[in-house]
Write a protein that holds these residues in place. Structure first.
Motif, mmCIF file in Angstrom:
data_model
loop_
_atom_site.group_PDB
_atom_site.id
_atom_site.type_symbol
_atom_site.label_atom_id
_atom_site.label_comp_id
_atom_site.label_asym_id
_atom_site.label_seq_id
_atom_site.Cartn_x
_atom_site.Cartn_y
_atom_site.Cartn_z
ATOM 1 N N LEU A 1 10.247 -4.869 6.680
ATOM 2 C CA LEU A 1 9.030 -4.089 6.924
ATOM 3 C C LEU A 1 8.249 -4.672 8.089
ATOM 4 C CD1 LEU A 1 6.757 -2.073 6.120
ATOM 5 C CD2 LEU A 1 5.902 -3.828 4.553
ATOM 6 N N LEU A 2 7.920 -3.843 9.069
ATOM 7 C CA LEU A 2 6.928 -4.237 10.070
ATOM 8 C C LEU A 2 5.582 -3.740 9.563
ATOM 9 C CD1 LEU A 2 5.722 -5.231 12.693
ATOM 10 C CD2 LEU A 2 6.496 -3.123 13.802
ATOM 11 N N HIS A 3 4.754 -4.679 9.168
ATOM 12 C CA HIS A 3 3.418 -4.332 8.650
ATOM 13 C C HIS A 3 2.421 -4.497 9.791
ATOM 14 C CE1 HIS A 3 -0.051 -5.578 5.716
ATOM 15 N NE2 HIS A 3 -0.303 -4.471 6.358
ATOM 16 N N ILE A 4 2.031 -3.372 10.348
ATOM 17 C CA ILE A 4 1.043 -3.409 11.441
ATOM 18 C C ILE A 4 -0.344 -3.434 10.811
ATOM 19 C CG2 ILE A 4 0.066 -2.077 13.351
ATOM 20 C CD1 ILE A 4 2.862 -1.386 14.229
ATOM 21 N N SER A 5 -1.143 -4.405 11.230
ATOM 22 C CA SER A 5 -2.453 -4.615 10.614
ATOM 23 C C SER A 5 -3.307 -3.352 10.718
ATOM 24 C CB SER A 5 -3.154 -5.796 11.289
ATOM 25 O OG SER A 5 -3.109 -5.646 12.693
ATOM 26 N N THR A 6 -4.238 -3.239 9.766
ATOM 27 C CA THR A 6 -5.071 -2.034 9.685
ATOM 28 C C THR A 6 -6.192 -2.055 10.723
ATOM 29 O OG1 THR A 6 -6.409 -0.680 8.187
ATOM 30 C CG2 THR A 6 -6.634 -3.062 7.960
ATOM 31 N N THR A 7 -6.795 -0.895 10.907
ATOM 32 C CA THR A 7 -7.973 -0.819 11.777
ATOM 33 C C THR A 7 -9.265 -0.934 10.953
ATOM 34 O OG1 THR A 7 -7.669 1.570 11.616
ATOM 35 C CG2 THR A 7 -6.963 0.526 13.650
ATOM 36 N N SER A 8 -9.143 -0.957 9.622
ATOM 37 C CA SER A 8 -10.345 -1.062 8.780
ATOM 38 C C SER A 8 -10.853 -2.496 8.773
ATOM 39 C CB SER A 8 -10.041 -0.631 7.349
ATOM 40 O OG SER A 8 -9.715 0.727 7.325
ATOM 41 N N MET A 9 -12.167 -2.614 8.565
ATOM 42 C CA MET A 9 -12.783 -3.950 8.649
ATOM 43 C C MET A 9 -13.236 -4.452 7.287
ATOM 44 S SD MET A 9 -15.168 -2.994 11.790
ATOM 45 C CE MET A 9 -14.448 -1.975 13.027
ATOM 46 N N GLY A 10 -13.395 -5.762 7.200
ATOM 47 C CA GLY A 10 -13.996 -6.391 6.024
ATOM 48 C C GLY A 10 -13.115 -6.282 4.797
ATOM 49 N N LEU A 11 -13.794 -6.211 3.639
ATOM 50 C CA LEU A 11 -13.070 -6.219 2.363
ATOM 51 C C LEU A 11 -12.108 -5.038 2.256
ATOM 52 C CD1 LEU A 11 -12.752 -7.732 -0.279
ATOM 53 C CD2 LEU A 11 -14.601 -6.321 -1.236
ATOM 54 N N VAL A 12 -12.512 -3.879 2.800
ATOM 55 C CA VAL A 12 -11.626 -2.702 2.742
ATOM 56 C C VAL A 12 -10.307 -3.020 3.431
ATOM 57 C CG1 VAL A 12 -11.337 -0.294 3.491
ATOM 58 C CG2 VAL A 12 -13.542 -1.078 2.650
ATOM 59 N N GLY A 13 -10.400 -3.627 4.608
ATOM 60 C CA GLY A 13 -9.186 -3.981 5.349
ATOM 61 C C GLY A 13 -8.321 -4.966 4.585
ATOM 62 N N VAL A 14 -8.956 -5.958 3.987
ATOM 63 C CA VAL A 14 -8.207 -6.964 3.219
ATOM 64 C C VAL A 14 -7.480 -6.290 2.053
ATOM 65 C CG1 VAL A 14 -8.453 -9.005 1.729
ATOM 66 C CG2 VAL A 14 -9.750 -8.862 3.858
ATOM 67 N N LEU A 15 -8.192 -5.402 1.342
ATOM 68 C CA LEU A 15 -7.574 -4.727 0.184
ATOM 69 C C LEU A 15 -6.445 -3.810 0.625
ATOM 70 C CD1 LEU A 15 -10.770 -3.944 -1.927
ATOM 71 C CD2 LEU A 15 -9.084 -5.736 -2.325
ATOM 72 N N GLN A 16 -6.630 -3.128 1.754
ATOM 73 C CA GLN A 16 -5.567 -2.232 2.250
ATOM 74 C C GLN A 16 -4.295 -3.032 2.552
ATOM 75 O OE1 GLN A 16 -7.137 -0.293 5.728
ATOM 76 N NE2 GLN A 16 -8.170 1.294 4.553
ATOM 77 N N GLU A 17 -4.475 -4.145 3.267
ATOM 78 C CA GLU A 17 -3.283 -4.911 3.657
ATOM 79 C C GLU A 17 -2.643 -5.558 2.428
ATOM 80 O OE1 GLU A 17 -3.964 -7.293 7.161
ATOM 81 O OE2 GLU A 17 -4.398 -5.498 8.324
ATOM 82 N N ASN A 18 -3.477 -5.913 1.468
ATOM 83 C CA ASN A 18 -2.950 -6.460 0.215
ATOM 84 C C ASN A 18 -2.099 -5.405 -0.507
ATOM 85 O OD1 ASN A 18 -2.934 -8.870 -1.221
ATOM 86 N ND2 ASN A 18 -4.249 -7.983 -2.795
ATOM 87 N N ASN A 19 -2.525 -4.150 -0.424
ATOM 88 C CA ASN A 19 -1.733 -3.065 -1.036
ATOM 89 C C ASN A 19 -0.344 -2.996 -0.411
ATOM 90 O OD1 ASN A 19 -3.519 -2.085 -2.906
ATOM 91 N ND2 ASN A 19 -4.380 -0.503 -1.559
ATOM 92 N N VAL A 20 -0.257 -3.183 0.900
ATOM 93 C CA VAL A 20 1.054 -3.115 1.566
ATOM 94 C C VAL A 20 1.945 -4.252 1.046
ATOM 95 C CG1 VAL A 20 2.276 -3.192 3.782
ATOM 96 C CG2 VAL A 20 0.042 -2.057 3.637
ATOM 97 N N VAL A 21 1.370 -5.441 0.905
ATOM 98 C CA VAL A 21 2.156 -6.586 0.424
ATOM 99 C C VAL A 21 2.592 -6.348 -1.025
ATOM 100 C CG1 VAL A 21 2.158 -9.086 0.063
ATOM 101 C CG2 VAL A 21 0.872 -8.116 1.982
ATOM 102 N N ARG A 22 1.675 -5.833 -1.841
ATOM 103 C CA ARG A 22 2.023 -5.569 -3.255
ATOM 104 C C ARG A 22 3.135 -4.532 -3.356
ATOM 105 N NH1 ARG A 22 -3.320 -3.874 -6.045
ATOM 106 N NH2 ARG A 22 -2.063 -3.736 -7.911
ATOM 107 N N ALA A 23 3.042 -3.489 -2.548
ATOM 108 C CA ALA A 23 4.068 -2.434 -2.583
ATOM 109 C C ALA A 23 5.414 -2.995 -2.124
ATOM 110 C CB ALA A 23 3.635 -1.262 -1.690
ATOM 111 N N ALA A 24 5.391 -3.826 -1.086
ATOM 112 C CA ALA A 24 6.643 -4.413 -0.577
ATOM 113 C C ALA A 24 7.274 -5.292 -1.648
ATOM 114 C CB ALA A 24 6.357 -5.218 0.689
ATOM 115 N N ASP A 25 6.440 -6.048 -2.328
ATOM 116 C CA ASP A 25 6.915 -6.936 -3.395
ATOM 117 C C ASP A 25 7.537 -6.088 -4.524
ATOM 118 O OD1 ASP A 25 7.306 -9.348 -4.550
ATOM 119 O OD2 ASP A 25 5.284 -9.547 -5.378
ATOM 120 N N TRP A 26 6.831 -5.058 -4.895
ATOM 121 C CA TRP A 26 7.280 -4.178 -5.987
ATOM 122 C C TRP A 26 8.623 -3.547 -5.648
ATOM 123 C CZ3 TRP A 26 5.683 -3.291 -10.847
ATOM 124 C CH2 TRP A 26 6.192 -2.159 -11.508
ATOM 125 N N GLU A 27 8.787 -3.123 -4.406
ATOM 126 C CA GLU A 27 10.009 -2.409 -3.993
ATOM 127 C C GLU A 27 11.143 -3.351 -3.585
ATOM 128 O OE1 GLU A 27 11.413 0.701 -3.849
ATOM 129 O OE2 GLU A 27 9.789 1.075 -5.249
#
Ligand SMILES: NC(=O)c1ccc[n+]([C@@H]2O[C@H](COP(=O)([O-])OP(=O)(O)OC[C@H]3O[C@@H](n4cnc5c(N)ncnc54)[C@H](OP(=O)(O)O)[C@@H]3O)[C@@H](O)[C@H]2O)c1
Length: 283
Positions: free
Chosen positions: A69-95
Motif C-alpha cells: 500500500l502506498l499511503h499518501i498522507s491526508t490533507t486534513s489537519m490536527g486530530l481529524v488528520g491523525v484519526l484518518q491516517e490511523n484508519n488507513v493503518v487499521r484497515a491495512a492491518d485488518w486486510e
C-alpha cells in the motif's frame, strides 16, 4: 497488488503514471473518494476503488487483496488528520497488507514546529506498532509549492514571507513519484526510512536571487513579521486552523527544519534529482 490512497491527487496520479511503465495495470488499485477524478484512467486497466479516510469500512473493502500500500498522507489537519491516517493503518492491518509505503514529512519530531509533520510522526508510530513492514518517505517541501510562497513576485518583484534566512531542500514532486514507483516495485526497501530532499537547500533570499537572474527582473525577498502574514491571511477569511498550519510552516522553515539534505532520492532514481534552478526556469 499495489494500492495507492490519495490516488486522485498530484502525487498519487504521478506515481500511477510511473507504475504503469513498470507493472501490469491490473495490479494497480487506485483508491479515491470520487472515481470521476480518475476518469482519464478508465481505459488504462487499473482498478479504481472508492474509500474515504474517515470511513474505516470503506478502506477495508478497498484494500481487499492488496499486498503493498502506498499511503499518501491526508490533507486534513490536527486530530481529524491523525484519526484518518490511523484508519488507513487499521484497515491495512485488518486486510493483511504486507507492506506500507507512507509519505511522511522531513525529520518528524513530536515538537516539530510544523504541525503537519507532528501528525506524520503519529502515523509513522501507528504503522510501526501495527508490525506491518514499512518504508517512510519523509519528504521535504515540494518545489511545486513555491508559487504559493512567492505570490505575485513575478509581477511586482517582491516576496514577503516570515522565514528569515531559513533554508529548504526543495524537491520535485515528480521525482518523488518516480522514486515511489521504484520502492513500490522492489523488495529491498522494507523497514527503511528515506529523508527525501533536493540536492541543496535554498533560502527565500536565494530564490529571489535565482528568479532575478532567470527572469532578468529584480525580485526582492522581505522577511516580514509572522503577525503581518497572519493579519493578511485573516483578511482572506482563511479558516483559523489553516492559518495556524501555515504560520507553523513558516516557523519551521525559519528554524531550518526543512534544510537537511540527503542523497537517497538520487540513489533511488539513479540520476540527479531536478535542480531548483531548472524548476524556476520553467516557472
Ligand atoms: N511536501 C510538501 O511540500 C507537501 C505539500 C502539500 C501537501 N503535502 C502532503 O502530501 C500529500 C500528497 O500531496 P499532493 O500534492 O498529491 O496533494 P493533493 O493533490 O492535494 O492530493 C491529496 C489527496 O488526498 C486525498 N484525500 C484528502 N482527504 C481524503 C479523505 N478524507 N479520504 C480519501 N482521500 C482523501 C485527496 O482526495 P480528493 O481528490 O478527493 O480531494 C487527494 O487525492 C498531501 O495530501 C499532503 O499530506 C506535502
Amino acid at each position: 497488488m499495489i494500492a495507492i490512497t490519495g490516488a486522485s491527487g498530484h502525487l498519487g496520479k504521478a506515481t500511477i503514471n510511473h507504475l504503469l511503465k513498470k507493472i501490469k495495470s491490473e495490479n494497480i488499485v487506485a483508491i479515491v473518494r470520487d472515481p470521476l477524478k480518475l476518469a482519464a484512467y478508465k481505459d488504462t486497466g487499473i482498478k479504481i476503488r472508492t474509500a474515504d479516510y474517515n470511513d474505516l469500512e470503506s478502506l477495508i473493502t478497498a484494500l481487499a487483496g492488496v499486498n503493498t500500500l502506498l499511503h499518501i498522507s491526508t490533507t486534513s489537519m490536527g486530530l481529524v488528520g491523525v484519526l484518518q491516517e490511523n484508519n488507513v493503518v487499521r484497515a491495512a492491518d485488518w486486510e493483511g497488507v504486507k507492506h506500507i509505503v507512507y509519505t511522511s514529512g522531513l525529520g518528524p519530531k513530536a515538537d516539530s514546529y510544523f504541525l503537519a509533520v507532528q501528525q506524520c510522526l503519529r502515523t509513522e508510530e501507528a504503522i510501526i506498532n501495527s508490525k506491518i513492514s514499512y518504508t517512510f518517505f519523509r519528504n521535504s517541501l515540494y518545489m511545486e509549492t513555491i508559487p504559493q510562497f512567492i505570490g505575485n513576485a513575478l509581477q511586482d518583484g517582491h516576496i514577503y514571507f516570515p522565514a528569515g534566512a531559513g533554508k529548504v531542500s526543495f524537491v520535485s514532486r515528480e521525482d518523488i513519484a518516480e522514486a515511489l514507483s521504484v520502492v513500490l516495485t522492489e523488495t529491498q526497501h522494507q523497514n527503511k526510512v528515506y529523508e527525501v530532499t533536493g540536492s541543496k537547500a535554498f533560502s527565500f533570499q536565494d530564490i529571489a536571487s535565482l528568479l532575478s537572474l532567470e527572469k532578468k527582473f529584480s525580485i526582492n525577498y522581505m522577511d516580514i513579521p509572522a503577525e503581518f502574514l497572519e493579519a493578511e491571511l485573516i483578511k482572506t477569511e482563511m479558516p483559523e486552523d489553516e492559518i495556524g498550519w501555515f504560520l507553523s510552516l513558516a516557523k519551521s522553515i525559519k528554524a531550518n527544519e526543512f534544510a537537511p539534505v540527503e542523497d537517497c532520492l538520487e540513489v533511488l532514481l539513479k540520476r540527479k534529482p531536478l535542480a531548483l534552478k531548472e524548476y524556476l526556469t520553467k516557472l
